[in-house]
Design a protein around this motif. Sequence first.
Motif, PDB file in Angstrom:
ATOM      1  N   GLU A  85      38.934  48.449  52.013  1.00 24.76           N
ATOM      2  CA  GLU A  85      40.368  48.683  52.200  1.00 24.76           C
ATOM      3  C   GLU A  85      40.923  47.823  53.331  1.00 24.76           C
ATOM      4  OE1 GLU A  85      41.022  52.823  52.802  1.00 24.76           O
ATOM      5  OE2 GLU A  85      40.245  53.414  50.834  1.00 24.76           O
ATOM      6  N   ARG A  86      40.171  47.738  54.434  1.00 27.07           N
ATOM      7  CA  ARG A  86      40.601  46.901  55.558  1.00 27.07           C
ATOM      8  C   ARG A  86      40.742  45.448  55.129  1.00 27.07           C
ATOM      9  NH1 ARG A  86      36.448  48.987  58.946  1.00 27.07           N
ATOM     10  NH2 ARG A  86      35.584  46.880  58.981  1.00 27.07           N
ATOM     11  N   LEU A  87      39.745  44.979  54.394  1.00 32.92           N
ATOM     12  CA  LEU A  87      39.749  43.576  53.982  1.00 32.92           C
ATOM     13  C   LEU A  87      40.895  43.297  53.021  1.00 32.92           C
ATOM     14  CD1 LEU A  87      38.354  40.831  54.113  1.00 32.92           C
ATOM     15  CD2 LEU A  87      36.887  41.558  52.225  1.00 32.92           C
ATOM     16  N   ALA A 123      35.637  32.400  55.412  1.00 32.25           N
ATOM     17  CA  ALA A 123      37.075  32.647  55.519  1.00 32.25           C
ATOM     18  C   ALA A 123      37.559  33.246  54.198  1.00 32.25           C
ATOM     19  CB  ALA A 123      37.824  31.357  55.816  1.00 32.25           C
ATOM     20  N   VAL A 124      37.892  34.530  54.215  1.00 32.85           N
ATOM     21  CA  VAL A 124      38.359  35.208  53.001  1.00 32.85           C
ATOM     22  C   VAL A 124      39.838  34.914  52.802  1.00 32.85           C
ATOM     23  CG1 VAL A 124      38.811  37.461  51.942  1.00 32.85           C
ATOM     24  CG2 VAL A 124      36.619  37.017  53.074  1.00 32.85           C
ATOM     25  N   LEU A 125      40.184  34.509  51.573  1.00 35.67           N
ATOM     26  CA  LEU A 125      41.556  34.139  51.236  1.00 35.67           C
ATOM     27  C   LEU A 125      42.322  35.272  50.566  1.00 35.67           C
ATOM     28  CD1 LEU A 125      40.787  30.586  49.807  1.00 35.67           C
ATOM     29  CD2 LEU A 125      41.282  31.236  52.181  1.00 35.67           C
ATOM     30  N   GLU A 126      41.643  36.004  49.684  1.00 36.79           N
ATOM     31  CA  GLU A 126      42.304  37.127  49.018  1.00 36.79           C
ATOM     32  C   GLU A 126      41.257  38.010  48.360  1.00 36.79           C
ATOM     33  OE1 GLU A 126      43.832  36.011  44.777  1.00 36.79           O
ATOM     34  OE2 GLU A 126      44.335  34.307  46.094  1.00 36.79           O
ATOM     35  N   ASP A 128      41.307  39.856  44.923  1.00 36.19           N
ATOM     36  CA  ASP A 128      42.083  39.914  43.694  1.00 36.19           C
ATOM     37  C   ASP A 128      41.385  40.860  42.719  1.00 36.19           C
ATOM     38  OD1 ASP A 128      43.686  39.483  41.526  1.00 36.19           O
ATOM     39  OD2 ASP A 128      43.007  37.439  41.145  1.00 36.19           O
ATOM     40  N   GLY A 129      41.900  42.094  42.621  1.00 36.68           N
ATOM     41  CA  GLY A 129      41.240  43.083  41.773  1.00 36.68           C
ATOM     42  C   GLY A 129      39.845  43.374  42.276  1.00 36.68           C
ATOM     43  N   GLY A 130      38.856  43.062  41.464  1.00 34.57           N
ATOM     44  CA  GLY A 130      37.470  43.309  41.854  1.00 34.57           C
ATOM     45  C   GLY A 130      36.756  42.091  42.363  1.00 34.57           C
ATOM     46  N   THR A 131      37.514  41.079  42.804  1.00 40.68           N
ATOM     47  CA  THR A 131      36.911  39.806  43.213  1.00 40.68           C
ATOM     48  C   THR A 131      37.388  39.389  44.600  1.00 40.68           C
ATOM     49  OG1 THR A 131      36.805  39.076  40.901  1.00 40.68           O
ATOM     50  CG2 THR A 131      36.639  37.373  42.597  1.00 40.68           C
ATOM     51  N   VAL A 132      36.444  38.945  45.427  1.00 37.62           N
ATOM     52  CA  VAL A 132      36.778  38.345  46.722  1.00 37.62           C
ATOM     53  C   VAL A 132      36.800  36.829  46.553  1.00 37.62           C
ATOM     54  CG1 VAL A 132      36.132  38.113  49.152  1.00 37.62           C
ATOM     55  CG2 VAL A 132      35.643  40.239  47.935  1.00 37.62           C
ATOM     56  N   VAL A 133      37.890  36.203  46.983  1.00 39.33           N
ATOM     57  CA  VAL A 133      38.032  34.749  46.939  1.00 39.33           C
ATOM     58  C   VAL A 133      37.930  34.237  48.375  1.00 39.33           C
ATOM     59  CG1 VAL A 133      39.482  32.808  46.239  1.00 39.33           C
ATOM     60  CG2 VAL A 133      39.574  34.978  44.962  1.00 39.33           C
ATOM     61  N   PHE A 134      37.047  33.277  48.610  1.00 40.44           N
ATOM     62  CA  PHE A 134      36.844  32.832  49.988  1.00 40.44           C
ATOM     63  C   PHE A 134      36.364  31.388  50.045  1.00 40.44           C
ATOM     64  CE2 PHE A 134      33.009  34.840  48.431  1.00 40.44           C
ATOM     65  CZ  PHE A 134      31.929  34.158  48.974  1.00 40.44           C
ATOM     66  N   HIS A 135      36.591  30.784  51.207  1.00 36.49           N
ATOM     67  CA  HIS A 135      36.016  29.485  51.529  1.00 36.49           C
ATOM     68  C   HIS A 135      34.698  29.731  52.255  1.00 36.49           C
ATOM     69  CE1 HIS A 135      39.429  27.368  50.159  1.00 36.49           C
ATOM     70  NE2 HIS A 135      40.135  27.282  51.281  1.00 36.49           N
ATOM     71  N   ASP A 136      33.613  29.294  51.654  1.00 38.49           N
ATOM     72  CA  ASP A 136      32.311  29.341  52.311  1.00 38.49           C
ATOM     73  C   ASP A 136      32.063  27.960  52.912  1.00 38.49           C
ATOM     74  OD1 ASP A 136      29.665  29.272  53.056  1.00 38.49           O
ATOM     75  OD2 ASP A 136      28.880  30.045  51.171  1.00 38.49           O
ATOM     76  N   PRO A 137      32.036  27.828  54.247  1.00 32.79           N
ATOM     77  CA  PRO A 137      31.891  26.503  54.851  1.00 32.79           C
ATOM     78  C   PRO A 137      30.552  25.835  54.568  1.00 32.79           C
ATOM     79  CG  PRO A 137      31.762  28.211  56.528  1.00 32.79           C
ATOM     80  CD  PRO A 137      32.181  28.882  55.265  1.00 32.79           C
ATOM     81  N   PRO A 165      28.291  47.091  61.025  1.00 35.25           N
ATOM     82  CA  PRO A 165      28.531  46.305  59.812  1.00 35.25           C
ATOM     83  C   PRO A 165      30.006  45.966  59.646  1.00 35.25           C
ATOM     84  CG  PRO A 165      28.354  48.617  59.248  1.00 35.25           C
ATOM     85  CD  PRO A 165      28.099  48.526  60.732  1.00 35.25           C
ATOM     86  N   TYR A 166      30.278  45.082  58.720  1.00 33.36           N
ATOM     87  CA  TYR A 166      31.639  44.794  58.251  1.00 33.36           C
ATOM     88  C   TYR A 166      32.564  44.287  59.365  1.00 33.36           C
ATOM     89  CZ  TYR A 166      29.664  47.915  54.708  1.00 33.36           C
ATOM     90  OH  TYR A 166      28.839  48.514  53.795  1.00 33.36           O
ATOM     91  N   VAL A 167      32.077  43.299  60.129  1.00 25.66           N
ATOM     92  CA  VAL A 167      32.894  42.719  61.199  1.00 25.66           C
ATOM     93  C   VAL A 167      33.867  41.708  60.591  1.00 25.66           C
ATOM     94  CG1 VAL A 167      32.883  41.409  63.349  1.00 25.66           C
ATOM     95  CG2 VAL A 167      31.000  42.989  62.839  1.00 25.66           C
ATOM     96  N   MET A 168      35.128  41.808  61.000  1.00 28.05           N
ATOM     97  CA  MET A 168      36.111  40.812  60.574  1.00 28.05           C
ATOM     98  C   MET A 168      37.164  40.631  61.663  1.00 28.05           C
ATOM     99  SD  MET A 168      38.528  42.738  57.748  1.00 28.05           S
ATOM    100  CE  MET A 168      40.005  43.601  58.296  1.00 28.05           C
TER     101      MET A 168
END
Length: 309
Positions: A85-87, A123-126, A128-137, A165-168
Amino acid sequence: MTHFIGSGPYCYANSLAMVVGESAPPPAVIEVLTGSPFGFELLGGTLPLFDPYGWDPDHGLDAAITLLGARCARTAGGTAEVAEERLRAAAARGPVLVGPVDMGLLLHQPGTPTTDGGDHFVAVLEVDGGTVVFHDPHGHPFTTLPVADFLVAWEAKAVGYTDAPYVMRAGFVQERQVSAEDALRASLPAAERWLAGRHDRPVPAGTLGGAAGVEALADLAEAGLDARMRGFLAHFAIRVGARRLSDAAHCLDSLGLSAAASVAAGQARLVGSLQHPVVTGDDRVAADGLRRLAATYERLRTALASHLG
C-alpha cells in the motif's frame, strides 16, 4: 589519470540519481558523497568490502541526500500488505527509491532465484494493477515483476545490515540548492573520519577495518582463496572498489586536492590490478598487491586531514 566511465555495480547511486532527476549530480559524485570509497572492511573476518569499517549503503544514502540539500521520507517495516500500500501510494506521486532488496530474488534477472544475490537498489516508477514497473540499474530499464514476487525480494531477509524489511525513500524535496563542488567539500570531514576508523556503527564480531583488514585479506589470499571469496571479489568487490576510488580521485582532483587525489588514484590502480590474479588464481600476486594497498588508507587520511587543518 583517465577517468573511468562504464558499467558497474553502482545500484544505489544510480537509483538515487534517477529518482532525484535532472537536478541530481552524476552517480560518480553521489557515490563519493555516500562515503563509500574511504576505507576497507573485512566483514566478520570473511567478507571483503572496499568500503569503510561500519559503513553501509543505507546510511550512505542518508548522508548523500543531506549533503545535496534534499530530504525525503524514509519508511520501512510492517507487513507485506502494508508495504504494498505504501509503495502504491508513493509511486502514484513520483518515482520511489526502493532498497535494499535481495538481488537474488529479482526474478527478471537471468539465473535467479539464487542465494548469492546480495543487496540491491532500484527505482520504482509505478505499480500498475498487479505489476511493479521499475528501472533496475543493473541493466534493466522499464522492467517488471508481479507485485507478489517484488515483495519477496523487497523483504530482504538475507541482507544483514538492514534493521527492517521494505525500506523505501519517496517524496524527495530540494530544500536548498547545493552545487556538486560544495557538497563534495562538505563531505570531506566525514571521509577523514571514515578513514580514521570511526566506530559509530555496529559490525559483526571479527570484523577488521582499514590496513588491518587489508592485511588479513592478504594473509587469506596467500593461503589460497576459497571459491566463494574468489567469486565475490571477482564479480563484485574489486569492480566496485576500484571504481569508487577512481571516482574519489576524480572528485578530489576537481576540488584542487592534488595530494589526496594522487593517493586515491594509486589506490584505484592497486585495487583494479587485483582482478586478473584473483580470476586466474595467482593468489600470491593478489596478496602482494593487497599488502601494498594496506598502507595507502592512512596516507589518504593524512592528506585529507592536512587539507582540513
